[in-house]
Design a protein around this motif. Structure first.
Motif, mmCIF file in Angstrom:
data_model
loop_
_atom_site.group_PDB
_atom_site.id
_atom_site.type_symbol
_atom_site.label_atom_id
_atom_site.label_comp_id
_atom_site.label_asym_id
_atom_site.label_seq_id
_atom_site.Cartn_x
_atom_site.Cartn_y
_atom_site.Cartn_z
ATOM 1 N N MET A 1 -21.076 11.622 -1.828
ATOM 2 C CA MET A 1 -22.213 11.333 -2.683
ATOM 3 C C MET A 1 -22.581 9.854 -2.535
ATOM 4 O O MET A 1 -21.734 8.980 -2.572
ATOM 5 N N LEU A 2 -23.860 9.592 -2.392
ATOM 6 C CA LEU A 2 -24.362 8.229 -2.265
ATOM 7 C C LEU A 2 -24.744 7.650 -3.617
ATOM 8 O O LEU A 2 -25.252 8.363 -4.479
ATOM 9 N N THR A 3 -24.527 6.359 -3.761
ATOM 10 C CA THR A 3 -25.010 5.623 -4.926
ATOM 11 C C THR A 3 -25.964 4.550 -4.420
ATOM 12 O O THR A 3 -25.618 3.763 -3.543
ATOM 13 N N ILE A 4 -27.165 4.554 -4.984
ATOM 14 C CA ILE A 4 -28.210 3.618 -4.592
ATOM 15 C C ILE A 4 -28.532 2.737 -5.787
ATOM 16 O O ILE A 4 -28.671 3.225 -6.909
ATOM 17 N N LEU A 5 -28.673 1.432 -5.545
ATOM 18 C CA LEU A 5 -29.128 0.509 -6.578
ATOM 19 C C LEU A 5 -30.570 0.158 -6.253
ATOM 20 O O LEU A 5 -30.855 -0.384 -5.182
ATOM 21 N N LEU A 6 -31.479 0.481 -7.153
ATOM 22 C CA LEU A 6 -32.898 0.185 -6.986
ATOM 23 C C LEU A 6 -33.244 -1.028 -7.844
ATOM 24 O O LEU A 6 -33.032 -1.019 -9.055
ATOM 25 N N ILE A 7 -33.776 -2.072 -7.206
ATOM 26 C CA ILE A 7 -34.243 -3.263 -7.923
ATOM 27 C C ILE A 7 -35.757 -3.111 -8.049
ATOM 28 O O ILE A 7 -36.489 -3.284 -7.076
ATOM 29 N N ASP A 8 -36.203 -2.761 -9.248
ATOM 30 C CA ASP A 8 -37.616 -2.459 -9.464
ATOM 31 C C ASP A 8 -37.909 -2.532 -10.952
ATOM 32 O O ASP A 8 -37.104 -2.083 -11.764
ATOM 33 N N ASP A 9 -39.058 -3.081 -11.322
ATOM 34 C CA ASP A 9 -39.424 -3.139 -12.733
ATOM 35 C C ASP A 9 -40.560 -2.176 -13.065
ATOM 36 O O ASP A 9 -41.080 -2.189 -14.169
ATOM 37 N N ASP A 10 -40.915 -1.333 -12.123
ATOM 38 C CA ASP A 10 -41.943 -0.325 -12.345
ATOM 39 C C ASP A 10 -41.385 0.761 -13.266
ATOM 40 O O ASP A 10 -40.198 1.059 -13.234
ATOM 41 N N ARG A 16 -39.538 8.857 -10.209
ATOM 42 C CA ARG A 16 -39.963 9.694 -9.090
ATOM 43 C C ARG A 16 -38.907 9.690 -7.987
ATOM 44 O O ARG A 16 -38.578 10.731 -7.417
ATOM 45 N N LEU A 17 -38.352 8.518 -7.693
ATOM 46 C CA LEU A 17 -37.330 8.426 -6.666
ATOM 47 C C LEU A 17 -36.066 9.182 -7.080
ATOM 48 O O LEU A 17 -35.471 9.907 -6.275
ATOM 49 N N ALA A 18 -35.668 9.036 -8.330
ATOM 50 C CA ALA A 18 -34.481 9.753 -8.826
ATOM 51 C C ALA A 18 -34.676 11.264 -8.708
ATOM 52 O O ALA A 18 -33.756 11.990 -8.311
ATOM 53 N N THR A 19 -35.866 11.740 -9.020
ATOM 54 C CA THR A 19 -36.167 13.168 -8.922
ATOM 55 C C THR A 19 -36.064 13.645 -7.475
ATOM 56 O O THR A 19 -35.578 14.748 -7.218
ATOM 57 N N ARG A 20 -36.514 12.832 -6.538
ATOM 58 C CA ARG A 20 -36.459 13.203 -5.115
ATOM 59 C C ARG A 20 -35.031 13.170 -4.570
ATOM 60 O O ARG A 20 -34.688 13.927 -3.669
ATOM 61 N N LEU A 21 -34.185 12.275 -5.102
ATOM 62 C CA LEU A 21 -32.842 12.102 -4.556
ATOM 63 C C LEU A 21 -31.769 12.957 -5.242
ATOM 64 O O LEU A 21 -30.782 13.330 -4.612
ATOM 65 N N ALA A 22 -31.962 13.270 -6.504
ATOM 66 C CA ALA A 22 -30.943 14.001 -7.276
ATOM 67 C C ALA A 22 -30.517 15.323 -6.643
ATOM 68 O O ALA A 22 -29.319 15.630 -6.614
ATOM 69 N N PRO A 23 -31.430 16.137 -6.116
ATOM 70 C CA PRO A 23 -31.000 17.410 -5.512
ATOM 71 C C PRO A 23 -30.048 17.228 -4.329
ATOM 72 O O PRO A 23 -29.356 18.163 -3.937
ATOM 73 N N HIS A 24 -29.990 16.034 -3.771
ATOM 74 C CA HIS A 24 -29.116 15.750 -2.632
ATOM 75 C C HIS A 24 -27.822 15.085 -3.072
ATOM 76 O O HIS A 24 -27.058 14.591 -2.238
ATOM 77 N N GLY A 25 -27.592 15.034 -4.386
ATOM 78 C CA GLY A 25 -26.360 14.454 -4.907
ATOM 79 C C GLY A 25 -26.337 12.936 -4.901
ATOM 80 O O GLY A 25 -25.275 12.331 -4.980
ATOM 81 N N VAL A 26 -27.502 12.315 -4.831
ATOM 82 C CA VAL A 26 -27.584 10.850 -4.809
ATOM 83 C C VAL A 26 -27.720 10.327 -6.231
ATOM 84 O O VAL A 26 -28.542 10.807 -7.001
ATOM 85 N N THR A 27 -26.901 9.359 -6.570
ATOM 86 C CA THR A 27 -26.989 8.697 -7.869
ATOM 87 C C THR A 27 -27.852 7.455 -7.710
ATOM 88 O O THR A 27 -27.607 6.638 -6.826
ATOM 89 N N LEU A 28 -28.847 7.312 -8.576
ATOM 90 C CA LEU A 28 -29.732 6.157 -8.534
ATOM 91 C C LEU A 28 -29.497 5.311 -9.775
ATOM 92 O O LEU A 28 -29.654 5.779 -10.897
ATOM 93 N N ARG A 29 -29.066 4.063 -9.552
ATOM 94 C CA ARG A 29 -28.964 3.092 -10.630
ATOM 95 C C ARG A 29 -30.163 2.166 -10.502
ATOM 96 O O ARG A 29 -30.551 1.809 -9.392
ATOM 97 N N VAL A 30 -30.728 1.757 -11.616
ATOM 98 C CA VAL A 30 -31.930 0.920 -11.601
ATOM 99 C C VAL A 30 -31.674 -0.369 -12.362
ATOM 100 O O VAL A 30 -31.088 -0.355 -13.445
#
Length: 133
Positions: A1-10, A16-30
C-alpha cells in the motif's frame, strides 16, 4: 500500500485525488504547508506538491526535502497549470523529480505517482515536464 503526502491548500482537489486513489489502496495525507517534521515522522512513498499556490514557499519546501539526507530519496511530483511554465521551471529548479500539468495528475494520478517512485528508486534522471496534449 502506498502513502502519498499532498501539499495543497485547495479544498476540492485533495478530495478528488483521494477518491481516485482509494480504490487502489493508496492512503492520501494532506497538508496545506510543507514542513519536514511530518515527513520525518511518517515518511510517505511520494510527496505531491501543488505549485499553483504559494509557489515560492512550496519551492523552499521541495529544496529542503531534497537537501536533507533523511528525505532526499523521497520522490517529489509537482504540478501546476498547463500554461504556467514559470511554475514548472521553479518546481524543476527546486528539485522536483517530475512536473506535470494539473490535468495530467487529475486524469492518471496513480500512473504518474508510480512512475516517479520507480524513476527515483532506479536512480534515473528526472523526467522533463509532461504537458497534456
Amino acid at each position: 500500500m502506498l502513502t502519498i503526502l499532498l501539499i495543497d491548500d485547495d479544498l476540492f482537489f485533495p478530495a478528488r485525488l483521494a477518491t481516485r486513489l482509494a480504490p487502489h489502496g493508496v492512503t492520501l495525507r494532506v497538508a496545506d504547508e510543507g514542513e519536514l517534521a511530518p515527513v520525518l515522522e511518517d515518511p510517505p512513498h511520494c510527496v505531491v506538491v501543488n505549485f499553483g499556490a504559494a509557489p515560492e514557499r512550496r519551492a523552499r519546501f521541495v529544496r529542503q526535502l531534497k537537501e536533507d539526507p533523511r528525505t532526499c530519496q523521497i520522490p517529489v511530483l509537482a504540478f501546476a497549470g498547463h500554461l504556467e511554465t514559470e511554475l514548472h521551471r521553479l518546481a524543476r529548479e527546486a528539485g522536483a523529480d517530475k512536473v506535470v500539468a494539473n490535468s495530467a495528475l487529475s486524469e492518471r494520478p496513480l500512473a504518474l505517482i508510480e512512475a516517479v517512485i520507480e524513476r527515483v528508486r532506479s536512480g534515473a534522471a528526472p523526467d522533463p515536464d509532461e504537458l497534456v496534449e
